[in-house]
Design a protein around this motif. Structure first.
Motif, PDB file in Angstrom:
ATOM      1  N   UNK B  50       0.825  -1.203   0.000  1.00 11.33           N
ATOM      2  CA  UNK B  50       0.000   0.000   0.000  1.00 11.33           C
ATOM      3  C   UNK B  50       0.860   1.254   0.000  1.00 11.33           C
ATOM      4  N   UNK B  51       1.914   1.213  -0.776  1.00 15.43           N
ATOM      5  CA  UNK B  51       2.834   2.331  -1.046  1.00 15.43           C
ATOM      6  C   UNK B  51       3.721   2.733   0.122  1.00 15.43           C
ATOM      7  N   UNK B  52       3.213   2.640   1.361  1.00 14.20           N
ATOM      8  CA  UNK B  52       3.990   3.189   2.482  1.00 14.20           C
ATOM      9  C   UNK B  52       3.939   2.349   3.748  1.00 14.20           C
ATOM     10  N   UNK B  53       3.259   1.204   3.712  1.00 16.44           N
ATOM     11  CA  UNK B  53       3.158   0.352   4.904  1.00 16.44           C
ATOM     12  C   UNK B  53       4.292  -0.676   4.921  1.00 16.44           C
ATOM     13  N   UNK B  54       4.970  -0.742   6.053  1.00 21.25           N
ATOM     14  CA  UNK B  54       6.109  -1.638   6.185  1.00 21.25           C
ATOM     15  C   UNK B  54       5.640  -3.053   6.473  1.00 21.25           C
ATOM     16  N   UNK B  55       6.101  -4.001   5.674  1.00 22.06           N
ATOM     17  CA  UNK B  55       5.766  -5.404   5.902  1.00 22.06           C
ATOM     18  C   UNK B  55       6.329  -5.842   7.253  1.00 22.06           C
ATOM     19  N   UNK B  56       5.563  -6.636   7.971  1.00 27.82           N
ATOM     20  CA  UNK B  56       6.009  -7.150   9.262  1.00 27.82           C
ATOM     21  C   UNK B  56       7.364  -7.859   9.142  1.00 27.82           C
ATOM     22  N   UNK B  57       8.272  -7.520  10.042  1.00 21.62           N
ATOM     23  CA  UNK B  57       9.575  -8.158  10.065  1.00 21.62           C
ATOM     24  C   UNK B  57      10.635  -7.472   9.221  1.00 21.62           C
ATOM     25  N   UNK B  58      10.235  -6.479   8.454  1.00 18.98           N
ATOM     26  CA  UNK B  58      11.183  -5.760   7.587  1.00 18.98           C
ATOM     27  C   UNK B  58      11.801  -4.609   8.392  1.00 18.98           C
ATOM     28  N   UNK B  59      13.122  -4.422   8.298  1.00 19.56           N
ATOM     29  CA  UNK B  59      13.765  -3.357   9.085  1.00 19.56           C
ATOM     30  C   UNK B  59      13.220  -1.969   8.764  1.00 19.56           C
ATOM     31  N   UNK B  60      13.215  -1.114   9.757  1.00 21.08           N
ATOM     32  CA  UNK B  60      12.624   0.221   9.614  1.00 21.08           C
ATOM     33  C   UNK B  60      13.463   1.153   8.746  1.00 21.08           C
ATOM     34  N   UNK B  61      14.646   0.727   8.329  1.00 22.53           N
ATOM     35  CA  UNK B  61      15.428   1.564   7.399  1.00 22.53           C
ATOM     36  C   UNK B  61      14.785   1.610   6.009  1.00 22.53           C
ATOM     37  N   UNK B  62      13.863   0.687   5.745  1.00 21.03           N
ATOM     38  CA  UNK B  62      13.105   0.708   4.489  1.00 21.03           C
ATOM     39  C   UNK B  62      11.839   1.535   4.689  1.00 21.03           C
ATOM     40  N   UNK B  63      11.562   2.412   3.731  1.00 25.67           N
ATOM     41  CA  UNK B  63      10.317   3.173   3.778  1.00 25.67           C
ATOM     42  C   UNK B  63       9.831   3.433   2.356  1.00 25.67           C
ATOM     43  N   UNK B  64       8.527   3.618   2.235  1.00 22.40           N
ATOM     44  CA  UNK B  64       7.932   3.901   0.937  1.00 22.40           C
ATOM     45  C   UNK B  64       7.044   5.126   1.030  1.00 22.40           C
ATOM     46  N   UNK B  65       6.916   5.815  -0.091  1.00 23.34           N
ATOM     47  CA  UNK B  65       6.057   6.982  -0.122  1.00 23.34           C
ATOM     48  C   UNK B  65       5.467   7.146  -1.515  1.00 23.34           C
ATOM     49  N   UNK B  66       4.464   8.014  -1.595  1.00 28.22           N
ATOM     50  CA  UNK B  66       3.866   8.340  -2.875  1.00 28.22           C
ATOM     51  C   UNK B  66       2.437   7.873  -3.015  1.00 28.22           C
ATOM     52  N   UNK B  67       1.777   8.404  -4.015  1.00 28.87           N
ATOM     53  CA  UNK B  67       0.431   7.970  -4.386  1.00 28.87           C
ATOM     54  C   UNK B  67       0.134   8.521  -5.771  1.00 28.87           C
ATOM     55  N   UNK B  68      -0.862   7.936  -6.420  1.00 28.38           N
ATOM     56  CA  UNK B  68      -1.207   8.382  -7.764  1.00 28.38           C
ATOM     57  C   UNK B  68      -0.271   7.781  -8.803  1.00 28.38           C
ATOM     58  N   UNK B  69       0.733   8.540  -9.231  1.00 29.82           N
ATOM     59  CA  UNK B  69       1.636   8.048 -10.268  1.00 29.82           C
ATOM     60  C   UNK B  69       3.112   8.017  -9.875  1.00 29.82           C
ATOM     61  N   UNK B  70       3.465   8.615  -8.751  1.00 30.10           N
ATOM     62  CA  UNK B  70       4.881   8.700  -8.363  1.00 30.10           C
ATOM     63  C   UNK B  70       5.116   8.038  -7.006  1.00 30.10           C
ATOM     64  N   UNK B  71       6.079   7.117  -6.982  1.00 34.05           N
ATOM     65  CA  UNK B  71       6.339   6.345  -5.775  1.00 34.05           C
ATOM     66  C   UNK B  71       7.838   6.231  -5.545  1.00 34.05           C
ATOM     67  N   UNK B  72       8.201   6.145  -4.270  1.00 35.06           N
ATOM     68  CA  UNK B  72       9.609   6.082  -3.905  1.00 35.06           C
ATOM     69  C   UNK B  72       9.832   5.030  -2.833  1.00 35.06           C
ATOM     70  N   UNK B  73      10.911   4.269  -3.014  1.00 31.65           N
ATOM     71  CA  UNK B  73      11.420   3.383  -1.966  1.00 31.65           C
ATOM     72  C   UNK B  73      12.727   3.991  -1.482  1.00 31.65           C
ATOM     73  N   UNK B  74      12.851   4.152  -0.181  1.00 32.66           N
ATOM     74  CA  UNK B  74      14.070   4.706   0.406  1.00 32.66           C
ATOM     75  C   UNK B  74      14.664   3.710   1.385  1.00 32.66           C
ATOM     76  N   UNK B  75      15.971   3.529   1.274  1.00 32.56           N
ATOM     77  CA  UNK B  75      16.736   2.782   2.285  1.00 32.56           C
ATOM     78  C   UNK B  75      17.581   3.828   2.995  1.00 32.56           C
ATOM     79  N   UNK B  76      17.337   4.039   4.273  1.00 33.01           N
ATOM     80  CA  UNK B  76      17.932   5.192   4.949  1.00 33.01           C
ATOM     81  C   UNK B  76      19.434   5.019   5.196  1.00 33.01           C
ATOM     82  N   UNK B  77      19.859   3.790   5.453  1.00 33.95           N
ATOM     83  CA  UNK B  77      21.272   3.518   5.697  1.00 33.95           C
ATOM     84  C   UNK B  77      21.555   2.110   5.189  1.00 33.95           C
ATOM     85  N   UNK B  78      22.136   2.030   4.010  1.00 31.38           N
ATOM     86  CA  UNK B  78      22.305   0.763   3.317  1.00 31.38           C
ATOM     87  C   UNK B  78      23.172  -0.204   4.124  1.00 31.38           C
TER      88      UNK B  78
END
Lengths: 119, 107
Positions: B50-78
């Motif tokens: 759902x664009x921005x909800x973190x799957x259970x068990x996935x580290x919080x350094x992963x985040x998602x954002x966006x809606x409509x036509x533009x979406x981003x996945x960010x890894x805060x500290x690889x």
């Protein structure tokens, strides 16, 4: 623990047939729509086919429509993909995937089984 | 069919870097987008739904954002275990379609 284990892949000649299976465990299989997604060697992911929890509704990608048939046996917690008239471009790893809501919201995938179409 | 354009196709980064991957949909898909990580020979693993909800068990350094036509996945500290290929998937309408993938490699 949710598990999806595919089987049935192998080497087949062009125009040949193959039947893939996906054994599910760890969840109420009949409550979930399921799909097959494939990945050609070195390429990205391509959705192939989906089926509703009851088995009455099915969907296919245009690339396989008329050649592939998806089915499920809820009494055996098993998903199938019957593949006929196989082509070289069908060569791929085939994954089964569970849709957690709706039809295509895949939350869990199996490791896949390799299908190679070659003479 | 809805086309998903993912960029970049590959990137090189160092441990600790912030990494951003983008997916653009050819038409609006609300927030019906997921992000997946795949390592060689392994099954894809869902990170975001759902664009921005973190799957259970996935580290919080992963985040998602966006809606409509533009979406981003960010890894805060690889981290070393994050080197993999990442895909977006739209599940708004049939047929579901994937981005082309982004391979994250070690610099």
């Amino acid at each position: 623990e949710v598990q999806l284990v595919e089987s049935g892949g192998g080497l087949v000649q062009p125009e040949g047939s193959l039947r893939l299976s996906c054994a599910a465990s760890g969840f109420s299989f009949s409550s979930y729509a399921m799909s097959w997604v494939r990945q050609a060697p070195g390429k990205g992911l391509e959705w192939v086919s989906g089926i509703g929890g009851g088995g009455g509704s099915t969907y296919y990608a245009d690339s396989v429509k008329g050649r592939f048939t998806i089915s499920r046996d809820n009494s055996k917690n098993t998903l199938h993909l019957q593949m006929n008239s196989l082509r070289a471009e069908d060569t791929a790893v085939y994954h089964c995937a569970r849709a957690v809501s709706g039809w295509f919201d895949f939350d869990f995938w199996g490791q896949g089984t390799l299908v190679t179409v070659s003479s | 069919d809805i086309q998903m354009t993912q960029s970049p196709s590959s990137l090189s980064a160092s441990v600790g870097d912030r990494v951003t991957i983008t997916c653009r949909a050819s038409q609006g898909i609300r927030n019906d987008l997921g992000w997946y990580q795949q390592k060689p020979g392994k099954a894809p693993k869902r990170l975001i739904y759902a664009a921005s909800s973190l799957q259970s068990g996935v580290p919080s350094r992963f985040s998602g954002s966006g809606s409509g036509t533009e979406f981003t996945l960010t890894i805060s500290s690889l981290q070393p275990e994050d080197f993999a290929t990442y895909y977006c998937l739209q599940d708004n309408s049939y047929p579901p379609t994937f981005g082309q993938g982004t391979k994250v490699e070690i610099k």
